[in-house]
Design a protein around this motif. Structure first.
Motif, PDB file in Angstrom:
ATOM      1  N   GLU A  16       0.855  -1.183   0.000  1.00 12.61           N
ATOM      2  CA  GLU A  16       0.000   0.000   0.000  1.00 12.61           C
ATOM      3  C   GLU A  16       0.894   1.238   0.000  1.00 12.61           C
ATOM      4  OE1 GLU A  16      -3.405  -0.223  -0.145  1.00 12.61           O
ATOM      5  OE2 GLU A  16      -3.078  -2.388  -0.255  1.00 12.61           O
ATOM      6  N   LEU A  17       0.481   2.243  -0.778  1.00 13.16           N
ATOM      7  CA  LEU A  17       1.232   3.494  -0.848  1.00 13.16           C
ATOM      8  C   LEU A  17       0.275   4.648  -0.621  1.00 13.16           C
ATOM      9  CD1 LEU A  17       3.783   5.172  -1.575  1.00 13.16           C
ATOM     10  CD2 LEU A  17       3.054   5.002  -3.978  1.00 13.16           C
ATOM     11  N   ARG A  18       0.595   5.489   0.361  1.00 12.93           N
ATOM     12  CA  ARG A  18      -0.173   6.713   0.615  1.00 12.93           C
ATOM     13  C   ARG A  18       0.758   7.896   0.439  1.00 12.93           C
ATOM     14  NH1 ARG A  18      -1.534   3.595   4.755  1.00 12.93           N
ATOM     15  NH2 ARG A  18      -0.312   4.786   6.247  1.00 12.93           N
ATOM     16  N   CYS A  19       0.245   8.937  -0.161  1.00 13.48           N
ATOM     17  CA  CYS A  19       1.036  10.159  -0.351  1.00 13.48           C
ATOM     18  C   CYS A  19       0.319  11.327   0.308  1.00 13.48           C
ATOM     19  CB  CYS A  19       1.225  10.444  -1.839  1.00 13.48           C
ATOM     20  SG  CYS A  19       2.143   9.150  -2.718  1.00 13.48           S
ATOM     21  N   ASP A  20       1.112  12.198   0.871  1.00  9.94           N
ATOM     22  CA  ASP A  20       0.622  13.441   1.484  1.00  9.94           C
ATOM     23  C   ASP A  20      -0.313  13.191   2.657  1.00  9.94           C
ATOM     24  OD1 ASP A  20       0.623  16.159   1.824  1.00  9.94           O
ATOM     25  OD2 ASP A  20      -0.955  16.523   0.354  1.00  9.94           O
ATOM     26  N   PRO A  21       0.156  12.656   3.742  1.00  7.74           N
ATOM     27  CA  PRO A  21       1.535  12.323   4.079  1.00  7.74           C
ATOM     28  C   PRO A  21       1.936  10.952   3.521  1.00  7.74           C
ATOM     29  CG  PRO A  21       0.156  11.876   5.973  1.00  7.74           C
ATOM     30  CD  PRO A  21      -0.737  12.470   4.904  1.00  7.74           C
ATOM     31  N   ASP A  22       3.251  10.794   3.276  1.00  5.42           N
ATOM     32  CA  ASP A  22       3.777   9.556   2.715  1.00  5.42           C
ATOM     33  C   ASP A  22       3.723   8.446   3.758  1.00  5.42           C
ATOM     34  OD1 ASP A  22       4.356  11.305   0.689  1.00  5.42           O
ATOM     35  OD2 ASP A  22       6.511  11.379   1.093  1.00  5.42           O
ATOM     36  N   GLY A  23       3.310   7.259   3.309  1.00  7.10           N
ATOM     37  CA  GLY A  23       3.252   6.132   4.235  1.00  7.10           C
ATOM     38  C   GLY A  23       2.732   4.889   3.549  1.00  7.10           C
ATOM     39  N   GLY A  24       2.412   3.910   4.359  1.00  8.66           N
ATOM     40  CA  GLY A  24       1.912   2.634   3.857  1.00  8.66           C
ATOM     41  C   GLY A  24       2.964   1.555   4.000  1.00  8.66           C
TER      42      GLY A  24
END
Length: 164
Positions: free
Chosen positions: A76-84
Motif C-alpha cells: 500500500e502506498l499513501r502520499c501526502d503524508p507519505d506512508g503505507g
C-alpha cells in the motif's frame, strides 16, 4: 443562356469541392492528439474528477509478480503524508509528483500506434489500483517491449527495479 451555364458550372464546382474535402482522411490534418492537462491540485477537494467518480486522497495498491527475489508482493502506498507498506513511500510519492510536474500521467498506457523496439525485459508484471490526485487508477505494467520497459522504468521507485 450564359447565366444558366455559369450557375451550373458554379454548382458543379461547389459539389466537387465538397466531395474532395469529404474524401480527405481525418489523419491528414495536423492533429497533435489529446491535450494532457496536469491533475488539479484540488481534484479531491472540488469534487470534479473528469467524470471518473469522486475519490479522495492519494492511496495506491501496488502488486508486483515475477520481479525477482524480495520484489514481488502487494503493498500500500499513501502520499501526502507519505506512508503505507510500500518499500519506499517517500521516494515513490516524490516520483509521482515529479511526473505530474512534468505534465505526464504516470498511469497512462503506451499510446496506440507507438512504434516500440522489439526487446524483452522479463516476466515481471505489476498492477496499480486506487486513487491519485482525485482520479481512479487502474494501470498494468509489463516488460514486453521497449516502450513498456521504459514505462516501467519511469515509475521506479513506485515499481521495483528489475533485471531480466
Amino acid at each position: 443562356m450564359f447565366i444558366r451555364h455559369l450557375s451550373s458550372r458554379l454548382l458543379l464546382t461547389a459539389v466537387a469541392s465538397v466531395a474532395a474535402f469529404a474524401a480527405v482522411p481525418g489523419a491528414a490534418h495536423a492533429d497533435t492528439g489529446p491535450i494532457r492537462v496536469p491533475p488539479s491540485p484540488f481534484g479531491s477537494l472540488d469534487g470534479w474528477d473528469g467524470g471518473l467518480g469522486a475519490v479522495g486522497g492519494d492511496h495506491l495498491t501496488v502488486s508486483v509478480v515475477d520481479a525477482g527475489a524480495g520484489k514481488d508482493g502487494t503493498s500500500e502506498l499513501r502520499c501526502d503524508p507519505d506512508g503505507g507498506t510500500h518499500a519506499d513511500p517517500a521516494g515513490a510519492c516524490r516520483r509521482l509528483g515529479e511526473l505530474a510536474g512534468e505534465g505526464q500521467d504516470p498511469f497512462a498506457p503506451v499510446p496506440k500506434g507507438t512504434y516500440c523496439t522489439m526487446q524483452y525485459g522479463g516476466n515481471a508484471t505489476a498492477h496499480v489500483t486506487g486513487a491519485w490526485h482525485g482520479h481512479r487508477v487502474d494501470a498494468s505494467y509489463k516488460l514486453t517491449d521497449g516502450c513498456e520497459i521504459a514505462r516501467w522504468n519511469r515509475m521506479v521507485p513506485v515499481l521495483p527495479t528489475t533485471t531480466p
